[in-house]
Design an enzyme around this catalytic site. Structure first.
Site, PDB file in Angstrom:
ATOM      1  N   LYS A 148      72.318  35.948  55.349  1.00 36.59           N
ATOM      2  CA  LYS A 148      72.648  35.878  53.455  1.00 36.59           C
ATOM      3  C   LYS A 148      73.455  36.547  53.762  1.00 36.59           C
ATOM      4  O   LYS A 148      74.435  37.665  54.592  1.00 36.59           O
ATOM      5  CB  LYS A 148      71.337  35.804  53.156  1.00 36.59           C
ATOM      6  CG  LYS A 148      70.485  37.182  53.272  1.00 36.59           C
ATOM      7  CD  LYS A 148      69.248  37.547  53.256  1.00 36.59           C
ATOM      8  CE  LYS A 148      68.667  38.680  53.009  1.00 36.59           C
ATOM      9  NZ  LYS A 148      67.147  38.984  52.605  1.00 36.59           N
ATOM     10  N   TYR A 194      93.658  60.022  39.110  1.00 34.91           N
ATOM     11  CA  TYR A 194      93.705  59.873  38.599  1.00 34.91           C
ATOM     12  C   TYR A 194      92.814  61.205  37.568  1.00 34.91           C
ATOM     13  O   TYR A 194      92.123  61.628  37.915  1.00 34.91           O
ATOM     14  CB  TYR A 194      93.078  58.900  38.236  1.00 34.91           C
ATOM     15  CG  TYR A 194      93.450  57.288  37.759  1.00 34.91           C
ATOM     16  CD1 TYR A 194      94.304  56.694  36.968  1.00 34.91           C
ATOM     17  CD2 TYR A 194      93.553  56.369  39.126  1.00 34.91           C
ATOM     18  CE1 TYR A 194      95.492  56.363  37.325  1.00 34.91           C
ATOM     19  CE2 TYR A 194      93.686  55.884  39.183  1.00 34.91           C
ATOM     20  CZ  TYR A 194      95.571  54.882  38.350  1.00 34.91           C
ATOM     21  OH  TYR A 194      95.695  54.181  37.942  1.00 34.91           O
TER      22      TYR A 194
END
Ligand SMILES: *Cc1c(COP(=O)(O)O)cnc(C)c1O
Length: 813
Positions: A482, A708
């Site tokens: 999955k 940043y």
């Protein structure tokens, strides 16, 4: 090879029971999938944790195979073939190889050590092949099975053998020595680390040296630990950096090459090695020592050493453009490795159509015509749709084949090739190094950015086998693929597993199952949370639903009626304590009523899921879940008079509660190399390595900031590298600002400043690196387990968060 049956009956210490005692053997196989020339094949039914060759015998008799080495004759096969009955079929394979080896008397070089074996073997082959007809171990065939198979490749034309031997526990080298029976030994780097399987470093050395018991000479880097264990009668030829030895080596490294000075009493000269890393230099020196021993002239040594190249030992699966899959084997083109590559192609093809681009084939020991005759048989045995031959010899020799396209050079092919010539096919690209097929690979490869998640398919198999070894042989295995195989690529993993006896695959939603079916996966698939809207599609694609409520079951039965299904397999989920999906105890009566006398659906399995199998403190709770499961499932089985598969264990369950394995287990995270328990984790092999490359390096002055919001200010002059990977690729921002690190050239590079969407910066002040060098985001170091701890999450989340824009590359060693 042409061997009389009577001769090997004795050699293998076997008892013969057969129908045709006068046959001759002309080849050997241990793999039922890749048999050629069936009548002359001797099939060894090897048995191990995860395979039992005896299972395939009846099938092989059908296909015309006559000769089998077995423990016992399988039922139904008595009187239908020749059987060599032995106690241990692996030992018989080794005895066969010992017998076969004795038929030849040319010199053999044997290589062992902790690392560098395959590289030294390949380099020696490159260095010596202009002067010898060499037989060598293909790829890294150096194990108890690989060594005998390598030896069995010898033929009359060979006049030099180069074989590698690898061992992991005491006692193994004793078996390999008489098979290889080397004259010259090379001991590569022995390492200082204590290796699993040996009680001490000295024991490891002692074991490895057993390979040279009958050798005439041993070449090695001077080392006191080794010297202590040497047989005083074994002649040695040693080297060392700047200390006394038979040959003294001195290195000066440049940016991309190393100047090696070779000093011995009779001469002194310098050679240039085209790399600078220590491991390659050591491997090159060991190879050079063999040339010295063989009295090669300095000029030739210089010329050939300068031509050494990096060895790509693994077959790589890459995404090509136009929906193609590429299998890159652009470094060798000898007859033995062609067979390995074709078997690999068969296992990893993603399309019906198979194309091979093949250069002239070398170093077989056969005469040209005989060789290409064999190549042709192999190609047709593997049902190759299209063969592109590059080189004058292959162009001539295979010209008569249908679907054969000859080119005399790689350049000619690249000039005439149309960008869309290949489409939705699997292309094996296999050529000798001087044909430069790497250029073809670059041409055909899909162009994406350089951040890749490499998936080691050998590690997947290793991990599967680890869990298998803790289960009863008859216990079935469902592998959870999955969430795109926990981020690793569900299709490729399913494909790799389809040769490993996996009984079921588990996916979360129907679409994941449909994608697997579309890609040709035929293993039964369970859909864990099926949505009602997908029921019809599931039936069309042969996907089996988990059924967790009466309401859902009614809806599915309605679809089954409409579609005229009968006995459609379903899987009943019981909620024994997880409280997610599943029937509770008081809902069983309704379930029984619905299923009673219902032949639209059929209960294939009953299962439940443990909520805390990894948490030691909740052991009693888990035992309670298991007790509920036992009680409820028994009740269902009795009332419905059915005997379905039962399963409750996930990865940690397999590890901690093997007594509750019932008829099947569901393996998830462990397959991908992550164990929730420390001891368990140690037994697993790392599967995924997320890598990228350095885009730019720059110096930053004190007081300057990085990234940043100026979250990092340099206190001193530092050097940073920018990497093209960020949070959009699935790396959490919380891993930045000096919390996390990446590995560059085996050193830790701390992440400085904030991780941006597509990039991050790391501190490489103390690391010798350049733009274009590779950086490991996770793999062995850091591991996802370590990352998860720092980030306060679990490895599952890290693995499944890696964005789909990151290219996955699958490889096998
Ligand atoms: C995901 C899943 C598993 C596998 O769990 P792991 O801890 O990864 O081994 C097993 N069973 C069910 C129902 C699951 O959803």
């Amino acid at each position: 090879m042409s061997i009389k049956i009577q001769d090997i009956v004795v050699a293998m210490h076997s008892k013969f029971e057969g129908i045709q005692p006068d046959m001759e053997i002309d080849n050997v196989s241990i793999d039922s999938r890749s048999l050629q020339n069936n009548t002359g094949t001797l099939f060894f039914a090897l048995t191990g944790q995860n395979r039992n060759g005896h299972q395939y015998i009846n099938d092989l008799i059908h296909k015309g195979v006559v000769n089998f080495v077995v423990n016992h004759i399988p039922t139904g096969a008595v009187g239908k073939a020749n059987f060599f009955i032995v106690d241990n079929t692996l030992k018989a394979l080794q005895d066969f190889a010992i017998y076969y080896r004795k038929l030849f008397s040319f010199p053999v070089i044997a290589i062992t050590g902790s690392s560098g074996k395959t590289v030294v073997k390949e380099w020696l082959n490159y260095l010596l092949s202009p002067d010898f007809n060499i037989i060598r171990s293909p790829k890294s065939y150096n194990s108890q099975v690989g060594v005998p198979l390598s030896i069995i490749g010898i033929n009359q034309k060979h006049n030099l053998g180069i074989f590698e031997a690898g061992i992991s526990i005491p006692g193994e080298m004793e078996h390999l020595e008489p098979i290889i029976r080397p004259e010259i030994g090379v001991l590569t780097n022995i390492g200082t680390a204590h290796e699993e399987g040996f009680t001490s470093h000295q024991e490891k050395i002692r074991e490895k040296l057993k390979l040279f018991k009958n050798a005439k000479l041993l070449i090695y880097q001077k080392n006191g630990d080794v010297a202590k264990e040497l047989d005083p009668n074994l002649k040695t030829f040693t080297w060392a950096f700047n200390e006394s030895a038979d040959v003294i080596m001195n290195t000066i490294k440049d940016t991309s090459s190393t100047n090696l000075t070779v000093i011995r009493p009779e001469e002194m000269f310098a050679v240039t090695l085209p790399f600078t890393d220590d491991a390659s230099i050591e491997n090159a020196i060991n190879s050079l020592m063999v040339l010295l021993h063989l009295n090669y002239k300095v000029d030739i040594i210089k010329e050939r050493m300068a031509g050494l190249y990096p060895i790509e030992m693994r077959l790589q699966v890459k995404n090509g453009s136009n929906g193609c899959t590429l299998i890159d084997d652009s470094y060798s083109s000898d007859y033995q490795s062609l067979k390995i590559a074709l078997d690999f192609l068969e296992q990893h093809k993603t399309h019906e159509k198979k194309t091979i681009i093949l250069s002239d084939v070398f170093q077989s020991g056969f005469e040209t015509e005989e060789l290409y005759d064999k190549v042709e048989k192999m190609l047709s045995g593997h049902k190759i749709s299209q063969v592109i031959g590059i080189g004058d010899t292959i162009s001539k020799q295979l010209a008569h084949l249908p679907n054969f396209y000859p080119y005399s050079t790689t350049q000619e092919f690249l000039t005439h090739y149309r960008a869309n010539a290949f489409e939705n096919e699997t292309v094996l690209i296999k050529g000798a190094r001087n044909f430069r097929f790497d250029e073809i690979v670059v041409f055909l490869e899909e162009k994406t950015h350089q951040t890749v998640l490499e998936i080691n398919l050998n590690a997947i198999t290793h991990n599967l086998n680890f869990y298998k070894s803790r289960l009863k042989p008859e216990t079935k295995i469902m592998v959870m693929v999955k969430a795109f195989g926990y981020g690793s690529g569900s299709y490729e993993i399913a494909k790799a597993l389809s040769h490993q006896k996996v009984d079921y695959l588990g996916v979360a939603v129907a679409d994941e199952g449909i994608a697997l079916r579309n890609a040709g996966i035929t293993i039964p698939i369970i859909v864990m949370n099926p949505e009602r809207s997908a029921f019809a599609a599931m039936a069309a694609y042969n996907l089996e639903p988990e059924v967790y409520s009466a309401k859902e079951l009614r809806a599915f039965i309605t679809v089954a009626q409409q579609k005229n299904l009968s006995n459609y397999p379903i899987h009943i989920k019981l909620d024994t304590g997880m409280h997610r999906l599943g029937f509770m105890e008081d809902q069983l009566a309704e379930l029984i009523e619905l299923l009673h006398n219902n032949n639209l659906v059929s209960v294939k399995s009953i299962f439940s899921h443990l909520s805390s199998s990894d948490v030691t403190d909740y052991r009693d709770f888990t035992l309670g879940q298991i007790a509920n499961f036992e009680k409820w499932s028994s009740h269902l089985m009795k009332e419905l008079e059915i005997n379905p598969i039962r399963h409750i264990l996930n990865t940690s369950g397999i590890y901690n509660f093997p007594e509750a394995q019932y008829n099947m287990v569901r393996l998830g995270i462990g397959l991908y190399g992550v164990g929730n328990d420390e001891e368990e984790y140690k037994c697993l092999a790392n599967v995924g390595t997320l890598k990228t490359v350095i885009l730019q390096i720059k110096d930053v002055d004190p007081g300057e900031s990085i990234g940043y919001s100026r979250r990092f200010i340099a206190k001193e002059k530092i050097r940073i590298a920018t990497l093209p990977i960020g949070y959009a690729d699935g790396i959490r921002r919380a891993w930045g600002n000096e919390k996390g690190y990446v590995t560059i050239n085996n050193k830790k590079a701390v992440i400085t400043g904030t991780i941006s969407m597509d990039m991050m910066m790391v501190d490489v002040t103390d690391i010798d690196c350049k733009e274009g060098d590779s950086a490991v985001i996770f793999g062995k170091n850091p591991s996802v387990v370590e990352m998860a701890q720092v980030l306060g999450t679990i490895p599952y989340e890290i693995l499944t968060s890696i964005s789909q824009r990151v290219k996955r590359i699958f490889y096998k060693e």
